[in-house]
Every structure is written in structure tokens, then in C-alpha cells.
Design a protein around this motif. Structure first.
Motif, short mmCIF file in Angstrom:
data_model
loop_
_atom_site.label_atom_id
_atom_site.label_comp_id
_atom_site.label_asym_id
_atom_site.label_seq_id
_atom_site.Cartn_x
_atom_site.Cartn_y
_atom_site.Cartn_z
N THR A 186 8.46 6.81 2.87
CA THR A 186 7.37 6.10 3.90
C THR A 186 8.21 5.45 4.82
OG1 THR A 186 6.47 5.51 1.67
CG2 THR A 186 5.80 4.27 3.56
N VAL A 209 0.62 2.27 2.12
CA VAL A 209 0.22 2.55 0.38
C VAL A 209 0.08 3.89 0.04
CG1 VAL A 209 -1.27 1.78 -1.20
CG2 VAL A 209 -0.42 0.07 0.12
N PHE A 268 3.56 6.20 0.19
CA PHE A 268 4.06 5.58 -0.87
C PHE A 268 3.65 6.16 -2.23
CE2 PHE A 268 5.71 2.86 -4.21
CZ PHE A 268 7.08 2.67 -4.10
N ALA A 269 2.55 5.99 -2.60
CA ALA A 269 1.69 6.33 -3.93
C ALA A 269 1.54 7.90 -3.88
CB ALA A 269 0.40 5.82 -3.83
N LEU A 300 1.46 1.25 -12.28
CA LEU A 300 2.06 1.06 -10.92
C LEU A 300 1.05 1.41 -10.04
CD1 LEU A 300 4.25 0.17 -9.21
CD2 LEU A 300 5.27 2.60 -9.17
N SER A 301 0.41 2.75 -10.15
CA SER A 301 -0.65 3.11 -8.91
C SER A 301 -1.70 2.10 -9.01
CB SER A 301 -1.06 4.50 -9.41
OG SER A 301 -0.12 5.42 -9.49
N ALA A 321 -1.78 -1.08 -9.91
CA ALA A 321 -1.39 -2.37 -9.22
C ALA A 321 -1.17 -2.34 -7.61
CB ALA A 321 -0.06 -2.74 -9.85
N VAL A 322 -0.68 -1.34 -7.14
CA VAL A 322 -0.62 -1.10 -5.84
C VAL A 322 -1.95 -0.88 -5.28
CG1 VAL A 322 0.07 0.54 -3.99
CG2 VAL A 322 1.48 0.00 -5.86
N LEU A 323 -2.92 -0.31 -5.76
CA LEU A 323 -4.23 -0.08 -5.04
C LEU A 323 -5.04 -1.39 -5.17
CD1 LEU A 323 -5.39 3.41 -6.25
CD2 LEU A 323 -4.66 2.62 -3.97
N VAL A 366 -3.82 -4.47 -5.13
CA VAL A 366 -3.21 -5.29 -4.21
C VAL A 366 -3.67 -4.95 -2.81
CG1 VAL A 366 -1.22 -6.01 -3.00
CG2 VAL A 366 -1.22 -5.71 -5.42
N VAL A 367 -3.71 -3.70 -2.68
CA VAL A 367 -4.31 -3.14 -1.28
C VAL A 367 -5.71 -3.66 -1.07
CG1 VAL A 367 -4.72 -1.10 0.28
CG2 VAL A 367 -2.81 -1.56 -1.10
#
Length: 227
Positions: free
Chosen positions: A20, A152, A155-156, A205-206, A208-210, A212-213
Motif C-alpha cells: 500500500t 483501504v 490494503f484489503a 479484520l476485513s 472491521a476495516v470496511l 471504519v471506512v
């Protein structure tokens, strides 16, 4: 998680962070150029950038393996310089991941740059701001939603790679074995419990990231609407 080897998790996080970071450095000027150029090379370059979206990972992985191999265009000078092969190494994985995840960083940035208020940018130039200062103080704040999306997605997408990683890096524990490869190995060995633990971790994890975004984007959108 007792007894579960977490080395693939740590290796995957390192790979995603490095990929990234490299893509932001390389992809930001490329996206800016694609957003504003009228060059006849724009369409061919856009097509090349988007190729990883449509090519089967095995096809892309095969050509990357040739490129990074001992006799490849990148692999040969790398091995002459370092004495180490580029294919089936962590450095090779970073190169392959940058190619594979390139459109996931460039396209959101390009869309964000195309939607900028050009008058605000030109006004900062006429007020004496340098182009680099205008980029930092005018462009990036306006393009922050696209920048966040690019980070994001890059990274994802790197976290979930399988086909290209397997073709270029193989399955070497501690060097190239990332989470997706480790899950595949556990399934092949009929160790479903270990595969499930890693899969659940990646799923959480995926999500949680989405989460937050979407939350941050929603807040920024609401703030912009009330400004």
C-alpha cells in the motif's frame, strides 16, 4: 489460537503495509496524470492499469514469474546485484502485489482527482502557493475520501491475494507463506480447525476495516453537506 502459527499473519500484514505504501507513492502521480491529461496515451495506460482486474490471477502470476525469474527482465539484474533470486522471495511478493493491486489504488484516486474543484486549485496558484503546497493544502483535503478508499482497497486486496502470491512466491514458511496460502495448506491437510481460525481472523479484520471506512466516509459526507 493455541498452537496456531501466526507467522503467516505477520507476513501478510507486512506485505499489505509495504504494498500500500509503495502504491501510494507510485499511484498518486499516475492517478493525477490520468485525471488531467489529454494525451493520446491516456486510454492505453488506463487499460494497462486496469488489466489486473480482468486477467485471471494465474495468467498474471505466470507473466510476473517470467519477469521476476532468474532470466527475467527484473529478476536477472536483481540477482546480479543482490546474489538472491527475486522470485519466491518476500521482495518478489511485494513487486507482484504492487502490480496486482495497482488498479485498486489508482482508480479511486483518479476518480477523486477528476472531481476536484479546479478553481480552488488555480486560486491557490494565483495567490503564490507552490504546486506542492497546493497539492498538500488544497488537493489532498478535497480528495481525502478517495485517498482513504484507495488505502483501504489496496490494503484489503493485498491481504486476500492467493493466485498471484502462490505463482510468484510459492509456499515457503516464514518467507512467502501468507494467510491465504496457509489457509489453503491447512485445508489440504484436512486441518479445518486451523483453517477456520485463520479465516475467521481475516473475516473479522476485513469487516472491521470496511466498517471504519464507511463510518468515516459517512461522517465526512455529512460534515461536507452541513458546511
Amino acid at each position: 489460537m493455541d498452537g496456531l502459527d501466526l507467522q503467516p499473519v505477520w507476513l501478510t500484514i507486512q506485505l499489505a503495509v509495504l504494498t500500500t505504501s509503495v502504491l501510494l507513492v507510485v499511484g498518486t502521480p499516475l492517478a493525477w496524470w490520468l485525471a488531467h491529461t489529454r494525451s493520446r496515451f491516456k486510454v492505453p495506460l488506463e487499460a494497462v492499469t486496469a488489466l489486473p482486474l480482468v486477467l485471471p490471477p494465474t495468467v498474471l502470476g505466470f507473466y510476473l514469474l517470467i519477469l521476476l525469474g532468474a532470466n527475467g527482465t527484473l529478476g536477472a539484474p536483481w540477482q546480479a546485484l543482490t546474489g538472491q533470486p527475486l522470485a519466491f522471495s518476500f521482495a518478489g511478493l511485494v513487486v507482484a502485489s504492487c502490480v496486482y493491486s495497482l488498479p485498486f489504488v489508482v482508480q479511486p484516486l483518479q476518480a477523486a482527482f477528476e472531481g476536484l474543484d479546479r478553481y480552488a486549485i488555480e486560486a491557490s496558484w494565483t495567490l503564490g502557493a507552490s504546486r506542492s503546497r497546493s497539492f498538500l493544502t488544497v488537493v489532498l483535503p478535497q480528495a481525502r475520501r478517495g485517498l482513504l478508499t484507495a488505502i483501504v482497497l489496496g490494503f484489503a486486496h493485498t491481504m486476500g491475494e492467493f493466485g498471484v502470491v502462490l505463482m510468484v512466491g510459492g509456499n515457503i514458511p516464514g518467507r512467502t507463506q501468507v494467510v491465504s496460502i496457509a489457509i489453503f495448506e491447512h485445508v489440504e491437510a484436512m486441518d479445518y480447525a486451523a483453517a477456520e481460525q485463520l479465516s475467521i481472523g481475516l473475516l473479522i479484520l476485513s469487516f472491521a476495516v470496511l466498517f471504519v471506512v464507511y463510518g468515516v466516509n459517512r461522517r465526512w459526507h455529512a460534515k461536507a453537506a452541513t458546511a
